[in-house]
Scaffold this active site. Structure first.
Site: not given
Ligand code: IMP
Ligand code: MG
Length: 175
Positions: A101-102, A104-108, A133, A161
């Protein structure tokens, strides 16, 4: 559904539809002559986006899912990404498109991409998100396909969510 008064509309259902439609055209061009394409949806958030996107495609593709979690009840990542539901996948020699879906940090996405690359022998592996983001990156991961770019806001709706709520809003809101 009653929308809490502090929610601010960001992307309407119609804007989301139009962006997904445009992205499907791009994928149709890029994957025109490729067989064995498999989409990997990241549960739970990617389901809504993935379904709408795949229904617009002109080429045959498989779909499978993995689960990733790092947030728990917070709106900030714990930094520790846990993947599950990956052992059943059969991705050798496939063109993989990871859909979330999104980012953010890229870690996932970084962890998923590395894990799939290491455990299977895919022909190619790309990343695709509804929202990217910016200015939040903690690890470098290329985002090959995306619909929207967003700064440091937390959003819900269309699969996104807060504590597993509001995923079924048709529009996307800043909370
Ligand atoms: P990352 O590992 O920080 O890139 O985060 C990715 C995961 O964080 C996504 O798969 C989302 O489930 C969750 N996430 C990050 N930002 C948001 C947001 O603004 N709303 C809802 N979920 C978010
Ligand atoms: Mg997610």
């Amino acid at each position: 559904m009653v929308i809490p008064t502090n929610f601010k509309l960001l992307y309407s259902a119609n804007e989301i539809y139009n962006k997904i439609y445009a992205l499907s055209k791009q994928l149709n061009r890029d994957y025109l002559n490729k067989d064995d394409v498999c989409f990997i949806g990241v549960l739970n958030g990617a389901v809504f986006f993935l379904t709408d996107l795949m229904l617009q495609l002109d080429f045959a593709a498989g779909v499978d899912f993995i689960r990733a979690s790092s947030y728990g009840l917070n709106t900030e990542t714990s930094g520790n990404v846990i993947l599950s539901n990956i052992d059943h996948l059969n991705l050798n020699n496939k063109h993989i498109i990871i859909v979330d879906d999104i980012v953010d940090t890229g870690l996932t996405l970084h962890k998923i991409k590395n894990t799939l690359q290491y455990n299977y022998n895919p022909r190619s592996i790309k990343t695709c998100v509804l929202i990217k983001k910016y200015g939040r990156e903690r690890i470098s991961v290329e985002i090959d396909y995306y619909c929207f770019e967003l700064g440091n806001e937390f959003v819900v709706g269309f699969g996104l969510d807060n504590n597993n709520q509001y995923r079924n809003l048709r529009d996307i809101y800043i909370i």
